[in-house]
Design an enzyme around this catalytic site. Structure first.
Site, mmCIF file in Angstrom:
data_model
loop_
_atom_site.group_PDB
_atom_site.id
_atom_site.type_symbol
_atom_site.label_atom_id
_atom_site.label_comp_id
_atom_site.label_asym_id
_atom_site.label_seq_id
_atom_site.Cartn_x
_atom_site.Cartn_y
_atom_site.Cartn_z
ATOM 1 N N SER A 98 0.809 -1.393 -0.085
ATOM 2 C CA SER A 98 -0.084 -0.069 0.171
ATOM 3 C C SER A 98 0.662 1.173 0.044
ATOM 4 C CB SER A 98 -0.805 -0.075 1.266
ATOM 5 O OG SER A 98 -1.618 -1.222 1.183
ATOM 6 N N LYS A 173 -7.580 1.419 -2.252
ATOM 7 C CA LYS A 173 -7.204 1.182 -1.029
ATOM 8 C C LYS A 173 -7.208 2.227 0.106
ATOM 9 C CE LYS A 173 -5.026 -0.856 2.670
ATOM 10 N NZ LYS A 173 -3.964 -1.659 2.633
#
Lengths: 298, 298
Positions: A98, A173
């Site tokens: 991420s 995300k």
């Protein structure tokens, strides 16, 4: 059809389990790790163990990374003995970390100059879902490359969604992380209001969790608040890292993020108070402190 | 056992349907309404129609109100020809309106002096759930009185929860409203971030709604945002009314409500822009305006 050889870099709590699922699905695997234990784990399972990201890139068709944040990704890809030194046209690089969307896009552009396709494919779901191969995976990049890699994603996850062009997986995300942290915070805010008013928060939870106020965060995190149990799960410090990337993206795209900014302040206060390693459900601790109450109840 | 005679005051969109369910369950009903149409509706269903709240109190064992807010409740209970003029020991007064907890407590105390038990029993769920008798009902007051009234609540709702002493039902309702509005707002915040970054919010929804970010608000309201459909549902102006009561309670109990305060500002701006009567999902409009984007997508 013979399975493509996959290289995996970033064998931490999540990555190790994801790579193990690729092995279990029958993919030839090449790994690199600085930890003896991890090298032995994979060597004993017939994975090839090499020294550098460059070695991984030399030996594999597909290269996957699962790293803490953008700087680590940049180092592994473009640093000394990085992937970039050995990639060749036709390869695919999948970053499942991420990171901030701009860094993902930038890396994709540089790799494209060498004919390498990059997908950004961050995941949601913790250690248990990584282990069971039931992660959610949000993918940005070329749709055709996504489809080529779908069997690989399917070995690691269940909900696999193509979001859009390069960086779009990271944006999804970040949207996820924004909603999760704010949903946790507002559960704590509402429960502390109840507590201050002399009402048992468990009763409130019982009354409202099945209705419009219900959320996965309430279901998962409210009982933790009532037990004072903040064993991670998703560590607060990682959520703060993601929120830095949200605010960076917000500034880049000129997006208004007032709830994000407010909850970021709460989380940063908690880090200052030494709560880096508790579950992100521990945002409740900010409210407990401000309100001079405890949400723990029998 | 003969069913207790119930008086119902406040036969608006919700109250009319709730009272009709009491009739359907076989309760003898007494109503008061200023609207001809409503009087005829209930007269034709063999309910007694009377002139004043005082008349209702004289004729009934149980008196129920379903009114817009605290001032209306005070007027019906303590105003000219109000319930208070005719109540007698042993009666039960159930206020199903959403009002501020302090007013609920105060009314309960005054009624107790005449030997009348009061329950605060606000509901969540809209017109459809009122019609189907599937409301959630959160009840404050004496537990024994709650148990006596449970068959009555069961005729109108499904999830019926005893929360605690007088005012506790209202506190639970306020907690519910806090979570709902903030959950809606953060969905809009995250989706607008996506939109500004060039990502289709529908894809984000698809990717994340089944995971930890998932909520009933996302499931119900995100598709409305993508369609620009803000037909109420729960009207924004009523959510603002509830938030006034939240902030009043927050101030009374010295509770920290930063997310509530922030979303209150958004909702008040929307009211100023003329959006009183849209669904509370229309909090998304605040984000659309701030971000100069539309969330509507194909």
């Amino acid at each position: 059809m013979e399975k493509e050889r996959i290289g995996f870099i970033g064998l931490g709590i999540m990555g190790k389990r994801m790579a193990a699922n690729l092995l279990a699905a029958g993919y030839p695997l090449v790994v690199r790790s600085s930890r003896d234990e991890t090298r032995q784990f994979f060597a004993s399972r017939k994975a090839a163990v090499v020294q550098t990201p460059e070695d991984v890139a030399r030996l594999c068709d597909i290269i996957i990374t699962m790293l803490p944040d953008s700087p680590e990704v940049k180092e592994v890809v473009f640093g000394t003995k990085g992937i970039f030194g050995a990639v060749r046209s036709g390869q695919v690089y999948i970053d499942m970390s991420s990171i901030d969307p701009a860094s993902a896009k930038e890396a994709a552009e540089k790799l494209a100059e060498k004919g390498v396709s990059m997908l950004d494919a961050p995941v949601s779901g913790g250690q248990e879902k990584a282990e069971n191969g039931t992660l959610s995976i949000m993918v940005g990049g070329d749709r055709e490359v996504f489809e080529r890699c779908l069997p690989i994603f399917s070995a690691m996850g269940r909900q696999i969604t193509y979001i859009g062009g390069s960086g779009a997986g990271q944006i999804a995300k970040l949207a996820n992380q924004v909603i999760v942290a704010v949903n946790i915070a507002v559960v704590a805010e509402a429960m502390c209001l109840g507590k201050k008013a002399g009402v048992d928060p468990r009763r409130i939870f019982e009354a409202i969790s099945g209705g419009l106020a219900g959320s996965q965060c309430m279901t998962d995190k409210a009982p933790r608040m009532f037990n004072g149990d903040y064993t991670p799960g998703g560590k607060l410090v990682f959520h703060v890292k993601d929120f830095k990337n949200v605010l960076k993206a917000g500034s880049e795209f000129d997006a208004s993020l007032p709830l994000t900014s407010l909850v970021m302040e709460m989380m940063e206060e908690l880090l200052k108070d030494g709560f880096s390693d508790i579950d992100h459900g521990g945002i409740a601790k900010w409210y407990e402190k401000k309100n001079h109450v405890s949400l723990i109840s029998e």
